[in-house]
Enzyme design. Structure first.
Site, short mmCIF file in Angstrom:
data_model
loop_
_atom_site.label_atom_id
_atom_site.label_comp_id
_atom_site.label_asym_id
_atom_site.label_seq_id
_atom_site.Cartn_x
_atom_site.Cartn_y
_atom_site.Cartn_z
N GLY A 35 0.83 -1.20 0.00
CA GLY A 35 0.00 0.00 0.00
C GLY A 35 0.87 1.25 0.00
O GLY A 35 2.11 1.18 0.10
N GLY A 37 1.09 3.47 2.32
CA GLY A 37 1.71 3.72 3.62
C GLY A 37 3.06 3.02 3.76
O GLY A 37 4.02 3.59 4.27
N SER A 160 -8.97 11.91 -1.52
CA SER A 160 -9.07 11.20 -2.79
C SER A 160 -9.90 12.03 -3.76
O SER A 160 -10.74 12.84 -3.35
CB SER A 160 -9.79 9.87 -2.57
OG SER A 160 -10.10 9.27 -3.83
N TYR A 187 -18.01 6.76 0.65
CA TYR A 187 -16.56 7.03 0.46
C TYR A 187 -16.38 8.52 0.17
O TYR A 187 -15.50 9.16 0.73
CB TYR A 187 -16.01 6.18 -0.69
CG TYR A 187 -14.50 6.27 -0.86
CD1 TYR A 187 -13.64 5.78 0.12
CD2 TYR A 187 -13.93 6.84 -2.00
CE1 TYR A 187 -12.24 5.86 -0.03
CE2 TYR A 187 -12.54 6.91 -2.17
CZ TYR A 187 -11.71 6.41 -1.18
OH TYR A 187 -10.33 6.49 -1.34
N1 LIG Z 1 -5.04 3.25 -4.21
C1 LIG Z 1 -5.70 4.23 -4.77
O1 LIG Z 1 -5.98 4.18 -5.98
C2 LIG Z 1 -6.11 5.44 -3.97
C3 LIG Z 1 -6.64 6.55 -4.65
C4 LIG Z 1 -7.00 7.68 -3.91
C5 LIG Z 1 -6.82 7.69 -2.54
N2 LIG Z 1 -6.30 6.60 -1.91
C6 LIG Z 1 -6.14 6.67 -0.45
O2 LIG Z 1 -4.82 6.31 -0.11
C7 LIG Z 1 -4.81 5.77 1.22
C8 LIG Z 1 -4.01 4.50 1.25
O3 LIG Z 1 -4.69 3.53 0.50
P1 LIG Z 1 -4.01 2.33 -0.26
O4 LIG Z 1 -4.46 2.44 -1.68
O5 LIG Z 1 -2.57 2.22 0.05
O6 LIG Z 1 -4.86 1.12 0.36
P2 LIG Z 1 -4.45 -0.14 1.25
O7 LIG Z 1 -3.31 -0.86 0.63
O8 LIG Z 1 -5.72 -0.88 1.44
O9 LIG Z 1 -3.98 0.52 2.60
C9 LIG Z 1 -4.89 0.99 3.54
C10 LIG Z 1 -4.27 0.90 4.90
O10 LIG Z 1 -5.21 1.41 5.85
C11 LIG Z 1 -5.29 0.50 6.92
N3 LIG Z 1 -6.56 0.57 7.63
C12 LIG Z 1 -7.80 0.35 7.15
N4 LIG Z 1 -8.71 0.48 8.15
C13 LIG Z 1 -8.01 0.79 9.27
C14 LIG Z 1 -8.37 1.03 10.61
N5 LIG Z 1 -9.64 0.94 11.03
N6 LIG Z 1 -7.40 1.33 11.50
C15 LIG Z 1 -6.12 1.39 11.11
N7 LIG Z 1 -5.70 1.15 9.84
C16 LIG Z 1 -6.65 0.86 8.94
C17 LIG Z 1 -5.10 -0.87 6.28
O11 LIG Z 1 -4.78 -1.84 7.29
P3 LIG Z 1 -5.13 -3.40 7.10
O12 LIG Z 1 -4.20 -3.92 6.06
O13 LIG Z 1 -4.85 -3.96 8.46
O14 LIG Z 1 -6.56 -3.49 6.68
C18 LIG Z 1 -3.95 -0.55 5.33
O15 LIG Z 1 -2.73 -0.58 6.02
C19 LIG Z 1 -6.28 5.59 1.62
O16 LIG Z 1 -6.67 6.63 2.48
C20 LIG Z 1 -7.02 5.69 0.30
O17 LIG Z 1 -8.34 6.15 0.46
C21 LIG Z 1 -5.94 5.48 -2.60
#
Ligand SMILES: NC(=O)c1ccc[n+]([C@@H]2O[C@H](COP(=O)([O-])OP(=O)(O)OC[C@H]3O[C@@H](n4cnc5c(N)ncnc54)[C@H](OP(=O)(O)O)[C@@H]3O)[C@@H](O)[C@H]2O)c1
Length: 313
Positions: A35, A37, A160, A187
């Site tokens: 991800g 992060g 987002s 969302y």
């Molecule tokens: N990927 C995209 O295309 C995209 C586009 C626009 C914005 N974003 C934003 O970017 C950010 C990162 O997303 P990502 O794409 O890297 O997704 P991801 O791989 O699903 O990462 C999300 C992270 O958030 C954690 N998380 C979810 N619920 C949680 C909770 N209740 N408490 C603590 N941690 C929690 C997850 O932990 P677990 O693994 O333990 O569930 C995971 O580490 C998000 O805010 C997302 O909305 C992403």
């Protein structure tokens, strides 16, 4: 000052700001492998930051820490268990942070969920609103004393482009207890809330804490875990049926994290606090009116106070 664009990555932007990253203490939420992060934490460690790896799943935090150590054996890492969907867990994690010695220089509230089926948290709040906004609101506000120990603290909030899908439903944030739930409106609500929170936080701490909200980019991560083929068909402009992002919207994870590094470290944008960034640039013109309204930002602050049961003056 070099300019950054869609081809920049977290690592290439980080390299430019390496002198600013070195020695800083940075909290990143949501650091599971594959991800945004995890990549952000990796780059921060590579350039010498002390990184607090915050997440709800300890085994995933540890997996990311192990990956980082392979590349940066001397990385200064700390684990922080934080479940944003539980106010009690958030309070506990914030309490732990307040016990750290030294300042927190930057918080990147990256964790999030998207398009989840209707669910209410233990605190009775719709899951996406709770995880993406309310939990981070409480966490950041509780650790502000630690941010204020830093000479130039920043907060970077993951929003987002999905904020365009819906405003904050002030009178019905729980979608009539799920009866009228639409996961995309939800969302949208949560990511609109992130931008509005950024506006109000920036206003309240003007001259003291610099705040930005960011659309990182469309990348394949774990975020689409609960999406179906029908979801991808609905967003056919953006996705292939298998969930791969289409066309010039698609970004690698590294390209996605680039904007976090601009928001976190670029000194030339400090006076633009409260702004929204994407593709490494200030992009307030891309924000929907429902997410720029200053009255809505104040209203959201008050609603969030009510939901967490604490005033932040
Ligand atoms: N990927 C995209 O295309 C995209 C586009 C626009 C914005 N974003 C934003 O970017 C950010 C990162 O997303 P990502 O794409 O890297 O997704 P991801 O791989 O699903 O990462 C999300 C992270 O958030 C954690 N998380 C979810 N619920 C949680 C909770 N209740 N408490 C603590 N941690 C929690 C997850 O932990 P677990 O693994 O333990 O569930 C995971 O580490 C998000 O805010 C997302 O909305 C992403």
């Amino acid at each position: 000052m070099p300019t950054f664009d869609i081809n920049s990555t977290g690592e290439s932007v980080g390299k430019v700001f390496a002198d600013k990253i070195k020695g800083k203490t940075v909290i990143v939420t949501g650091v599971s492998p594959n991800g945004f992060g995890a990549d952000t934490a990796r780059v921060l460690a590579l350039y010498g930051a002390k990184v607090v790896l915050a997440g709800r799943t300890l085994s995933k935090i540890q997996a990311t820490a192990a990956d980082i150590k392979k590349e940066s054996p001397n990385a200064d890492l700390r684990e922080l268990v934080l479940d944003l969907s539980s106010l009690q867990s958030v309070r506990q994690a914030a309490e732990e942070v307040l016990q750290y010695s030294g300042p927190i220089d930057l918080v990147i509230t990256n964790a999030g969920v998207m398009g989840t089926p209707y669910q209410k948290t233990v605190d009775g709040i719709e899951l996406q609103f709770a995880s993406n906004h309310v939990g981070h609101y409480l966490f950041v506000n509780l650790i502000i004393p630690k941010l204020l120990e830093s000479l130039a603290p920043r907060v970077v909030l993951a929003s987002s482009v999905g904020h365009l899908w819906g405003p904050v439903r002030f009178d019905d944030y729980n979608f009539e207890d799920g009866k009228t739930y639409d996961k995309w409106l939800a969302y949208g609500q949560s990511k609109t809330a992130v931008i509005l929170y950024g506006i109000e936080l920036a206003e309240r701490y003007k001259g003291r804490i610099t705040v930005f909200s960011v659309h990182p980019g469309g990348s394949i991560t774990n975020l689409g875990g609960s999406l179906t083929k029908e979801d991808y068909e609905k967003f056919a402009d953006f996705y292939h049926p298998d969930g791969t992002p289409k066309g010039d919207w698609a970004r690698s994870i590294g390209q996605g994290t680039a904007t976090y590094f601009v928001a976190g470290f670029d000194p030339s944008i400090t006076d633009k606090t409260g702004s929204y960034l994407t593709e490494c640039k200030i992009a307030n013109e891309q924000v929907a009116p429902h997410a720029t309204d200053k009255e809505a930002a104040k209203k959201l602050w008050a609603l969030s106070e009510e939901l967490v049961g604490q005033k932040f003056n």
